[in-house]
Design an enzyme around this catalytic site. Structure first.
Site, PDB file in Angstrom:
ATOM      1  N   GLY A  21       0.943  -1.158   0.072  1.00  0.00           N
ATOM      2  CA  GLY A  21       0.072   0.080   0.145  1.00  0.00           C
ATOM      3  C   GLY A  21       0.926   1.307  -0.045  1.00  0.00           C
ATOM      4  N   ASP A  43       0.231  -8.905  -0.604  1.00  0.00           N
ATOM      5  CA  ASP A  43      -0.927  -7.900  -0.244  1.00  0.00           C
ATOM      6  C   ASP A  43      -2.229  -8.454  -0.684  1.00  0.00           C
ATOM      7  OD1 ASP A  43      -2.588  -5.811   0.038  1.00  0.00           O
ATOM      8  OD2 ASP A  43      -0.984  -4.592   0.370  1.00  0.00           O
ATOM      9  N   LEU A 114      -3.547  -3.718  13.262  1.00  0.00           N
ATOM     10  CA  LEU A 114      -2.610  -4.260  14.389  1.00  0.00           C
ATOM     11  C   LEU A 114      -2.535  -5.819  14.468  1.00  0.00           C
ATOM     12  CD1 LEU A 114      -1.599  -3.482  17.310  1.00  0.00           C
ATOM     13  CD2 LEU A 114      -3.922  -3.828  18.252  1.00  0.00           C
ATOM     14  N   ASP A 115      -3.748  -6.328  13.905  1.00  0.00           N
ATOM     15  CA  ASP A 115      -3.968  -7.865  13.859  1.00  0.00           C
ATOM     16  C   ASP A 115      -2.942  -8.406  13.049  1.00  0.00           C
ATOM     17  OD1 ASP A 115      -5.655  -9.293  15.237  1.00  0.00           O
ATOM     18  OD2 ASP A 115      -6.703  -9.861  13.473  1.00  0.00           O
ATOM     19  N   CYS A 168     -24.432   2.254  26.501  1.00  0.00           N
ATOM     20  CA  CYS A 168     -25.448   3.211  26.986  1.00  0.00           C
ATOM     21  C   CYS A 168     -24.981   4.794  26.561  1.00  0.00           C
ATOM     22  CB  CYS A 168     -25.809   3.573  28.517  1.00  0.00           C
ATOM     23  SG  CYS A 168     -24.588   3.847  29.531  1.00  0.00           S
TER      24      CYS A 168
END
Ligand SMILES: [Zn+2]
Lengths: 642, 323
Positions: A21, A43, A114-115, A168
């Site tokens: 990229g 990629d 991140l993974d 919430c």
């Protein structure tokens, strides 16, 4: 710099690039020019228009093609005699195993999440291959070197968790625009156009709160033969009017907060919306479903403009209508996609109407799209600089020049006269569960948490494992793989739905379980601590994993004592995420820098909370605060690799 | 919103960077005109960067024929002599730079840079020169200063694994937001001639040693009538003599331009592509800042050395005489 020596270090070496990229394009070019002759590049992505402003190896005519393959062809044009091997594939594919990694002298990451970074880190550790890691956001960037046993691994310091918001806040008490976006995208859009079987808090809350027996589904379901205009207004009135009234009735909520204002269609000037018949003809011109646009049919042109409440309301109703008229087949299967114009328009409008209701500033479609799609700021120059720095470190790694390894930060504003700031790398964290096999501790209610919760929230989300295997002593509780026997698969599936304490080999307080990823060749032991209660707001997972952060703080305290330093502001590096704009959750683009300042003394018991202040406000690239924490960098040297 | 709005095509293409610098900056970029002269690796990197950024036009000046040495850090031209023909480095580079962004006009200006007059430079918003003599640098800088509007002037040169950028924005005013408030910032830049004429002893202490080493070699090349970079390790004794002379004249210790550094700079004449990428990237960012009026511009020298990895800004212009 002895160029001949470098050239010979480079020549015969096989390097693996992960990512083609923004950084990848620059890196492949600079590697080729520098004399590298055997480059492999992986990629899984294909080229998009919005890549073209910086991924300079790609052209308009390449849109839709494999990044790795097009990048290879482009570089071979000016360096025809080198070997570039492209893989249009996911780095997590089982083919890219430890043996595959072992073939390379060094691995260079130009990744966007991140993974995948964690995955590559583990494979590099298992294969014993050095890793040069990198990331950029806007004008900021960094390059780090990870060599097993010599410098810290990519995961020696915990990474910021993707930003999540308490349920919430999203459903009842939004205070920022991003809360409205999450509501519009993850709740309303998903409820109306996504999979109806998915759990959805919008659904739950609205019926809960009303306290009536009326099934919530009816509100969002278009009735048979219901006029589409009428349906749109009914949904509008329900979510922006009725639901707000219901929320207002819960007075406790509003004691310390500004009350929201219910908005009904009748309150808004919609004059022109009523004459839609004329618009329908225009709509039919569109052939590509992704280009159907509500703002166009309404006559709004500039995505940079902030629309009024009335304009947002018109876009909302128009977009809803267009989904039913033009894209009805997709309804029920849609997920939000930043490249889906109509979805972006719907989410922008819905978020803005909700923002109006709660007195929050409205935003343009351009801005809303950025937030909803987690689109990250990216420019070519930073990527080019970072790619240059990666190659400089790579050459040092190939020459085994350990004492000169550096992590380098590319800054937007100079710090101590420096725009490019090299820092000596940390030594490995002795209590890192990834590179030092240190056990972790998990607090969990073993009487009501299912194995599935543990697998999803801990093993996958926190430990980043791809193909996990879970053992308690010699008993296998869970495993993933293609080659499993059918009865085992059934067995594991059954285990997933069991509560931990009721597993065939029960997991209770005091149990030590082993979690392993065979592809990553990573094993970690987890001490289980039973705990009854969790705070729903602050500990929404209902479980807390800890271990390596505390140990780190202790270790560094010792380090600073040894050095006689009393002011040990050791800054901690957390990598910049998201070079690119893929499917990330709401992740603070600036987490890397904003999260950097980290006083050891404050850190003794903050396994997860030290980055909690990092929010969407840090996303703005002009946030000069982002650099403030770099003051502590001088002290890093105390952690020199010995 | 003033001026023309960006087209839909521009908005789509520049989406990610508009998120960095905003629509107004993008609009200003797309109306700007840039001249570059001396197309070695660093300038090629720079060209790529600002074409991607979406400037209005880029004019290339370099009549040299293509040689292996000139191509060592060039990713625009295939190493195929059959396509070179009679074309110059600028002409061949132009052909592939055009492809990077169809919205930018890329063209070639033939001729000797030093022969162009003020009215020529007047057409540009920024002028970047590289690989030219000390005299040419000075005279182009002066012509840019004589122009009726501000023409930003930059020099960039890399030797061995080091790079130097010089910036002259003349009187430069920009606004920045600090604590939610817009403040006006004013900067005054010296010309290249003025900056390098500042007595060395009155420069800030702990100035980058690269500054002195580059000045010594620049002088050496001038005396010897060499093109920049036409040096080798064999020149070391002569250069060290010149260093001694200069340091004595300036009452500066010779350690400020160490032997080893000078030797590296003299002998490392082959371009080091990672340094070209780094320095060309910083230069790109600076030109984008100056044109868009967004961000603190660099004042006024930048040095990068891959050996220590530092990218340092030095402000050379403030002397003790300044009040
Ligand atoms: Zn580690």
């Amino acid at each position: 710099m002895a160029t001949e020596q470098q050239l010979s270090a480079i020549k015969g070496e096989k390097v693996l690039m992960v990512g083609a990229g923004g950084i990848g394009c620059e890196l492949l070019k600079t590697l080729a020019l520098s004399g590298f002759q055997d480059i492999h590049i992986i990629d899984m992505d294909t080229i998009e228009v919005s890549n073209l402003n910086r991924q300079f190896l790609f052209r308009q005519s390449h849109v839709g093609q494999s990044k790795a393959k097009v990048a290879r062809d482009a570089v071979l044009k000016f360096r025809p005699n080198i070997s570039i091997t492209p893989y249009h594939a996911n780095i997590k594919d089982p083919d890219f195993n430890v043996d595959f990694f072992k073939k390379f002298s060094v691995v260079l990451n130009g990744l966007d999440n991140l993974d995948a970074r964690r995955h590559v880190n583990r494979l590099c550790l298992a294969a014993g291959v050095p890793l040069v890691e990198s990331g950029t956001t806007g004008f900021l960037g960094q390059v780090t070197v990870h060599v097993k046993g010599k410098t810290e691994c990519y995961e020696c310091q915990p990474k910021p968790a993707p930003k999540t918001y308490p349920v919430c806040t999203i459903t009842s008490t939004p205070s920022k625009f991003v809360h409205c976006i999450v509501w519009a995208k993850d709740l309303l859009f998903a409820r109306l156009f996504g999979d109806k079987n998915q759990e959805n808090d919008l659904n739950v809350r609205s019926s809960d709160a009303s306290g009536s027996s009326e099934p919530a589904e009816d509100v969002f379901e278009r009735k048979r033969d219901e006029d589409i205009e009428e349906y749109g207004r009914r949904v509008y009135d329900h979510v922006f009017g009725y639901n707000i009234e219901v929320a207002l009735s819960n007075e406790d909520t509003w004691k310390k907060r500004n009350k929201p204002r219910p908005i009904y269609v009748r309150d808004v000037e919609l004059a022109e919306v009523i004459q839609q018949n004329g618009n329908l003809d225009k709509v039919s011109v569109f052939s590509d479903p992704l280009s159907v646009s509500a703002m166009t049919t309404i006559g709004l042109k500039n995505p940079q403009d902030v629309w009024s409440l009335a304009e947002n309301s018109r876009v909302f109703l128009e977009a809803l209508k267009l989904f039913f008229l033009k894209r009805e087949k997709e309804i029920g299967n849609l997920t939000f996609d930043k490249d889906d114009q109509l979805a972006v328009e719907f989410v922008t409008a819905a978020a803005n109407i909700r923002a109006s209701s709660f007195g929050i500033h409205l935003h343009s479609l351009f801005e809303a799209k950025g937030i909803a799609g987690n689109i990250v700021h990216a420019v070519a120059t930073t990527n080019a600089i970072i790619a240059g720095l990666i190659v400089i470190e790579t050459i040092k790694v190939l020459q085994d020049d350990v004492k000169n390894y550096r992590m380098t930060y590319c800054l937007e504003h100079p710090s101590r006269k420096m725009l490019l700031m090299p820092v000596e790398p940390f030594e490995p964290n002795k209590s890192c569960y990834v590179c030092s096999e240190t056990p972790l501790t998990l607090e969990i209610n073993t009487n009501n948490s299912k194995l599935r919760d543990f697998v999803e929230k801990i093993v996958k989300a926190k430990l980043g494992m791809n193909l996990p295997l879970i053992m308690h002593g010699s008993a296998l509780l869970y495993e993933v793989g293609d080659d499993l026997e059918e009865d085992m698969v059934a067995n594991y599936a059954a285990n997933l739905d069991k509560v931990l304490a009721q597993l065939p080999s029960p997991i209770t307080g005091g149990t030590i379980i082993t979690v392993e990823d065979l592809q990553q060749e990573l094993t970690c032991n987890i001490n289980i601590k039973h705990r009854e209660e969790f705070d729903e707001e602050n500990e929404p997972d209902g479980m807390i994993l800890s271990g390596w952060t505390q140990a780190l703080a202790q270790k560094n305290d010792e380090t600073s004592k040894e050095n006689g330093a009393s002011t040990s502001n050791v800054s901690q590096t957390v990598s910049l995420e998201d070079e690119e704009d893929d499917e990330l959750q709401i992740l603070p683009a600036f987490s890397g820098f904003a999260g950097n300042k980290r006083k050891l003394t404050d850190n003794a018991n903050s396994s997860s909370s030290d980055l909690s202040c990092v929010g969407d406000e840090n996303k703005d690239c002009d946030d000069s605060e982002a650099i403030v924490m770099l003051d502590g960098y001088g002290e890093r040297k105390k952690c020199r690799v010995q | 919103m003033n001026g023309e709005e960006l087209t839909e095509q521009e908005t789509a293409l520049y989406d990610r960077q508009i998120r960095v610098w905003g629509v107004d900056a993008q609009r200003r970029l797309s109306k700007s005109h840039i001249l570059v002269s001396g197309l070695k690796g660093t300038v090629i990197e720079f060209c790529k960067n600002i074409i991607l950024a979406g400037v209005g036009s880029l004019t290339l000046n370099d009549d040299r024929p293509v040689t292996d040495e000139l191509l060592s850090a060039n990713f625009l031209i295939p190493p195929d002599e059959t396509v070179f023909g009679e074309k110059s480095l600028a002409e061949l580079s132009c052909e592939s730079l055009k492809d990077f962004n169809p919205m930018v006009r890329v063209s070639v200006q033939k001729g000797d840079l030093s022969s162009f007059g003020v009215d020529f430079f007047d057409k540009f918003d920024a002028v970047v020169v590289s690989c030219c003599s000390l005299n040419t640098k000075k005279s182009v800088n002066e012509k840019c200063r004589k122009s009726s509007k501000r023409v930003a002037f930059y020099t960039v040169d890399c030797r061995d694994s080091c790079g130097e950028i010089f910036v002259d924005l003349q009187d430069y005013t920009y606004s920045k937001t600090k604590m939610d408030k817009m403040t006006e910032c004013k900067l005054q830049y010296p010309s290249f001639e003025e900056a390098i004429a500042i007595p060395w002893r009155s420069l800030p202490r702990r100035l980058s040693k690269l500054y002195f080493a580059m000045r010594v070699i620049e002088r050496f090349e001038e005396y010897q009538g060499r093109m920049p970079g036409q040096t080798s390790a064999a020149d070391l004794p002569n250069v060290l003599n010149l260093r001694k002379e200069l340091c004595e004249a300036h009452s500066l210790s010779e350690h400020q331009a160490p032997d080893a550094l000078i030797e590296r700079l003299l002998s490392g004449t082959r371009e080091f592509p990672p340094v070209c990428a780094v320095v060309g990237g910083i230069l790109g960012q600076e030109v984008i800042k100056a044109i868009s009026g967004k961000g603190d511009p660099l004042k006024n020298f930048f040095f990068f050395d891959a050996m220590d990895g530092k990218g340092i800004i030095e402000d050379i212009g403030k002397t003790n005489d300044d009040a």
